[in-house]
Design a protein around this motif. Structure first.
Motif, PDB file in Angstrom:
ATOM      1  N   GLU A  98       0.840  -1.198   0.000  1.00 18.00           N
ATOM      2  CA  GLU A  98       0.000   0.000   0.000  1.00 18.00           C
ATOM      3  C   GLU A  98       0.883   1.260   0.000  1.00 18.00           C
ATOM      4  N   MET A  99       1.912   1.263   0.853  1.00 16.69           N
ATOM      5  CA  MET A  99       2.819   2.424   0.890  1.00 16.69           C
ATOM      6  C   MET A  99       3.542   2.580  -0.456  1.00 16.69           C
ATOM      7  N   GLU A 100       3.896   1.446  -1.073  1.00 18.45           N
ATOM      8  CA  GLU A 100       4.539   1.508  -2.395  1.00 18.45           C
ATOM      9  C   GLU A 100       3.575   2.149  -3.402  1.00 18.45           C
ATOM     10  N   HIS A 101       2.308   1.730  -3.370  1.00 18.33           N
ATOM     11  CA  HIS A 101       1.343   2.268  -4.341  1.00 18.33           C
ATOM     12  C   HIS A 101       1.045   3.744  -4.079  1.00 18.33           C
ATOM     13  N   TRP A 102       1.171   4.152  -2.831  1.00 21.06           N
ATOM     14  CA  TRP A 102       0.968   5.574  -2.520  1.00 21.06           C
ATOM     15  C   TRP A 102       2.196   6.402  -2.914  1.00 21.06           C
ATOM     16  N   GLY A 103       3.302   5.715  -3.203  1.00 19.73           N
ATOM     17  CA  GLY A 103       4.439   6.452  -3.750  1.00 19.73           C
ATOM     18  C   GLY A 103       5.762   6.347  -3.023  1.00 19.73           C
ATOM     19  N   THR A 104       5.873   5.496  -1.994  1.00 22.30           N
ATOM     20  CA  THR A 104       7.155   5.408  -1.273  1.00 22.30           C
ATOM     21  C   THR A 104       8.256   4.851  -2.185  1.00 22.30           C
ATOM     22  N   PRO A 105       9.356   5.573  -2.328  1.00 25.52           N
ATOM     23  CA  PRO A 105      10.430   5.109  -3.222  1.00 25.52           C
ATOM     24  C   PRO A 105      11.345   4.081  -2.549  1.00 25.52           C
ATOM     25  N   PHE A 106      10.871   2.857  -2.399  1.00 26.29           N
ATOM     26  CA  PHE A 106      11.707   1.813  -1.789  1.00 26.29           C
ATOM     27  C   PHE A 106      12.923   1.505  -2.675  1.00 26.29           C
ATOM     28  N   SER A 107      14.020   1.087  -2.038  1.00 25.14           N
ATOM     29  CA  SER A 107      15.167   0.579  -2.795  1.00 25.14           C
ATOM     30  C   SER A 107      14.736  -0.733  -3.482  1.00 25.14           C
ATOM     31  N   ARG A 108      15.430  -1.077  -4.543  1.00 30.62           N
ATOM     32  CA  ARG A 108      14.990  -2.191  -5.398  1.00 30.62           C
ATOM     33  C   ARG A 108      16.034  -3.284  -5.546  1.00 30.62           C
ATOM     34  N   THR A 109      15.577  -4.513  -5.859  1.00 32.03           N
ATOM     35  CA  THR A 109      16.490  -5.581  -6.252  1.00 32.03           C
ATOM     36  C   THR A 109      16.810  -5.380  -7.733  1.00 32.03           C
ATOM     37  N   ILE A 110      17.801  -6.140  -8.234  1.00 37.18           N
ATOM     38  CA  ILE A 110      18.183  -6.027  -9.650  1.00 37.18           C
ATOM     39  C   ILE A 110      16.961  -6.242 -10.555  1.00 37.18           C
ATOM     40  N   ASP A 111      16.080  -7.176 -10.158  1.00 34.76           N
ATOM     41  CA  ASP A 111      14.915  -7.451 -11.015  1.00 34.76           C
ATOM     42  C   ASP A 111      13.701  -6.569 -10.674  1.00 34.76           C
ATOM     43  N   PRO A 125      16.397 -12.100   5.341  1.00 35.54           N
ATOM     44  CA  PRO A 125      16.419 -10.669   5.015  1.00 35.54           C
ATOM     45  C   PRO A 125      14.970 -10.233   4.783  1.00 35.54           C
ATOM     46  N   ARG A 126      14.446  -9.452   5.735  1.00 30.45           N
ATOM     47  CA  ARG A 126      12.992  -9.189   5.728  1.00 30.45           C
ATOM     48  C   ARG A 126      12.692  -7.685   5.805  1.00 30.45           C
ATOM     49  N   THR A 127      13.744  -6.883   5.950  1.00 26.69           N
ATOM     50  CA  THR A 127      13.517  -5.462   6.213  1.00 26.69           C
ATOM     51  C   THR A 127      13.544  -4.670   4.907  1.00 26.69           C
ATOM     52  N   CYS A 128      12.374  -4.162   4.508  1.00 22.68           N
ATOM     53  CA  CYS A 128      12.254  -3.359   3.286  1.00 22.68           C
ATOM     54  C   CYS A 128      12.781  -1.966   3.605  1.00 22.68           C
ATOM     55  N   TYR A 129      13.476  -1.329   2.656  1.00 19.74           N
ATOM     56  CA  TYR A 129      14.117  -0.063   2.993  1.00 19.74           C
ATOM     57  C   TYR A 129      14.165   0.890   1.808  1.00 19.74           C
ATOM     58  N   ALA A 130      14.334   2.174   2.144  1.00 23.86           N
ATOM     59  CA  ALA A 130      14.648   3.184   1.143  1.00 23.86           C
ATOM     60  C   ALA A 130      15.999   3.725   1.594  1.00 23.86           C
ATOM     61  N   ALA A 131      17.078   3.179   1.026  1.00 24.91           N
ATOM     62  CA  ALA A 131      18.464   3.443   1.481  1.00 24.91           C
ATOM     63  C   ALA A 131      18.482   3.428   3.013  1.00 24.91           C
ATOM     64  N   ASP A 132      18.978   4.510   3.661  1.00 25.03           N
ATOM     65  CA  ASP A 132      18.927   4.546   5.127  1.00 25.03           C
ATOM     66  C   ASP A 132      18.080   5.734   5.585  1.00 25.03           C
ATOM     67  N   ILE A 133      17.060   6.052   4.783  1.00 24.73           N
ATOM     68  CA  ILE A 133      16.120   7.130   5.136  1.00 24.73           C
ATOM     69  C   ILE A 133      14.683   6.618   4.977  1.00 24.73           C
ATOM     70  N   THR A 134      14.431   5.409   5.475  1.00 29.89           N
ATOM     71  CA  THR A 134      13.126   4.783   5.253  1.00 29.89           C
ATOM     72  C   THR A 134      11.988   5.595   5.887  1.00 29.89           C
ATOM     73  N   GLY A 135      12.221   6.115   7.098  1.00 27.79           N
ATOM     74  CA  GLY A 135      11.177   6.885   7.776  1.00 27.79           C
ATOM     75  C   GLY A 135      10.832   8.146   6.998  1.00 27.79           C
TER      76      GLY A 135
END
Ligand code: FAD
Length: 567
Positions: A98-111, A125-135
């Motif tokens: 939901e946060m992704e669809h609202w626009g959160t720019p999460f970091s990505r895997t190669i695919d 490895p379970r922690t989704c992140y946006a570099a080190d500024i996830t909040g």
């Protein structure tokens, strides 16, 4: 009648914004009250990430919600309520998407999928992140959504009191910080989403506004119990000198901890998990190295990222590099980082169930201010951001259900009476000619909490801490304000909050003194083991004129029986 909203949410961090969005989506008239602009809430400072069993990472493909639930419960040292943990871990993937669809720019895997990093106490490895500024990424997304939905925000208002009438919450009294006016607002439901109390302690990673004043209002004015407040999280790696957080993501990306003998000492404490053992264990290990002198300046050990290389540091941990450059004058690409444990998070909070309901009808709580309890004795990194959004959303929906079903009751008299009471109290403080300097009371409180109710606790220390807090409570009655201006009187704000800080401190220390065992973050050197027979239960603290009255309630166990906790 004065200002009215069907739902008032106190707090504009992730939990408050999410609660307001949920109630507004249900068709209610909602307003948020916040002491700062929404994006200055502490949620903005979250670095490392948010947990969800998306199973995106190499080596994490077998992950699922049940494994996330097990890790969370084991991490909690079996004090978490397992029904609530099940809800949180099942909801997690949906919340992240939901946060992704609202626009959160999460970091990505190669695919192109949402990237996930390893975090302490997690099997995958379970922690989704946006570099080190996830909040930062999450809070801006959530704030933009609230602007789009036109949610009303009362900015720079400080909640002072919760108003009750006929055993239900009917509104609040607040200070308009901008002009010094004290106002009452009526509401059919109030949701407290005011975050943690970190700044009761010295050496905290928290923002200066994290004083626990929402928790204190629930406890002191609404008479709602606080749960498990003795469980205070100390983050293993805060920057020596300022205690700014150095995210667990730094170890998640492969950082090492070294003592002054250049030994990766975690091998002596958690041989398998090493640097990625849960926070309580790593914080105690570091503190032991410091206490036993295998450290620098009697105060810190080293977090070494050099072997990760410039590219990885620049890509995954750019904010950490900036913090080190600006606040420690060193570049982690070629120098290790001096770190020490720092107060970080409150596992305890306002006692709620998974719907956010408190013991007072119409009063709800969510986020760090609440204790559902999904973190029990020790929170895993990445689970708080998740908790704020999951239970923020649920509490918003449950509050609107409550409002729709509720019979209206005229509460104007109760509001006016409470308004008069609070105004009288503020004017007493403004006009006090007491001899006590409030800044001294505040700073002695911080030192007391760090020294007597820190990483390692004993009966003697806690008794000394309690006696000191009682003394400070007396001295608080004799403080005088240093400034009497009406506009932006932060001296007034700080000293109104000090009463609540002292009340919370007393609850923390008394709960810790009574709990004669070691569990999660609460470590008693005089009772070094967990005692499920007597202490597998939650502490509830009720406010009385003579101090907190404690009682206890059972932990909900669904599928995971308590077992020894090794890593
Ligand atoms: C430095 C740092 C890094 C972190 N990193 C992570 C991470 O990577 N992953 C993770 O899961 N967790 C992390 N955490 C924990 C997590 O960020 C917080 O627990 C969470 O964001 C709290 O959100 P909240 O909505 O409950 O409260 P907050 O975001 O703290 O917001 C509280 C709100 O309440 C308002 N408020 C408070 N008191 C009053 C009052 N009396 N009157 C009116 N308004 C009031 C404030 O204005 C604010 O808007 C981190 C915490 C810190 C300190």
């Amino acid at each position: 009648m004065g200002l009215h909203h069907q739902v008032i949410v106190v707090g504009a961090g992730l939990s408050g914004l999410r609660a307001a969005l949920a109630a507004q989506q249900d068709g209610l008239d909602v307003a948020i009250l916040s002491r700062v602009h929404p994006v200055r809430s502490h949620s903005i400072a979250a670095q490392g990430g948010i947990n969800a069993s998306l199973a995106n990472a190499e080596g994490g493909r077998d992950d699922n919600w049940e494994k996330h639930a097990f890790d969370t419960i084991k991490g909690s040292d079996y004090l978490a309520d397992q029904d609530a943990v099940e809800i949180m871990t099942k909801e997690a993937p949906g919340i992240v998407y939901e946060m992704e669809h609202w626009g959160t720019p999460f970091s990505r895997t190669i695919d192109g999928r949402i990237a996930q990093r390893p975090f302490g106490g997690a099997a995958f490895p379970r922690t989704c992140y946006a570099a080190d500024i996830t909040g930062h990424a999450l809070l801006h997304t959530m704030y933009e959504k609230s602007v789009k939905e036109e949610i009303k925000v009362y900015e720079e208002y400080l909640l002072l009191s919760i108003v009750k009438h006929d055993n239900a919450c009917v509104g609040i009294v607040a200070l308009n910080i901008n002009n010094g006016e004290i106002i009452a607002m009526s509401a059919d439901a109030v949701i407290i989403a005011s975050g943690g109390y970190g700044r009761i302690y010295g050496n905290s990673t928290n923002a200066l506004i994290n004083t626990g004043s929402g928790m204190a209002a629930a406890y002191l004015s609404a008479g709602v119990p606080l749960k498990d407040l003795e469980f205070v999280q100390f983050h293993p790696t805060s920057l020596y000198g300022t205690n700014i957080l150095i995210t667990e993501g730094a170890r998640g990306e492969g950082g090492y901890l070294f003592n002054n003998r250049h030994e990766r000492f975690m091998k002596n404490y958690a041989a398998k998990a090493m640097e990625l053992a849960p926070r309580d264990i790593v914080a105690r290990s570091i503190q032991t190295e410091i206490n036993e002198g295998r450290c620098y300046n009697n105060a810190y050990v080293l977090l070494d990222l050099r072997h990760l290389g410039r590219k990885k540091i620049m890509e995954r941990l750019p904010g950490i590099r900036d913090i080190c450059l600006h606040f420690a004058g060193l570049d982690p690409i070629n120098k290790p980082i001096p770190i020490q444990p720092g107060q970080h998070y409150s596992m305890g909070g306002i006692d709620t169930n998974a719907n956010g309901e408190t013991s007072l009808a119409g009063l709800f709580a969510a986020g760090e201010a609440a204790c559902v309890s999904v973190h029990g004795g020790n929170r895993l990194g990445g689970n708080s951001l998740l908790d704020t959004i999951v239970f923020g959303k649920l509490s918003g929906h449950f509050a609107s259900g409550y409002v729709k079903a509720k019979k209206k009751n005229a509460a104007d008299q109760a509001l006016q009476a409470e308004l008069a009471k609070v105004k009288a109290k503020v004017s007493r403080l403004e006009n006090s000619a007491g001899k006590e300097n409030p800044a001294k009371v505040r700073s002695e409180l911080k030192t007391t909490m760090m020294e007597e109710a820190g990483v390692f606790r004993t009966k003697a220390k806690l008794e000394a801490g309690l006696a000191k807090i009682k003394e400070l409570k007396e001295r608080y009655k004799q403080i005088h304000l240093l400034s009497k201006i009406k506009k932006y009187n932060l001296d007034l704000v700080r000293n109104l909050e000090l009463e609540g800080k002292l009340a919370l401190a007393e609850v923390i220390v008394l709960g810790a003194l009574k709990r004669e065992e070691s569990r999660g973050s609460h470590f008693r050197t005089d009772y070094p083991t967990r005692n499920d027979e007597h202490w597998l239960k939650h502490t509830l603290a009720h406010h009385t004129e003579s101090g907190p009255r404690l009682d206890y309630k059972a932990v909900t166990i669904t599928r995971f029986r308590p077992q020894a906790r090794t890593y």
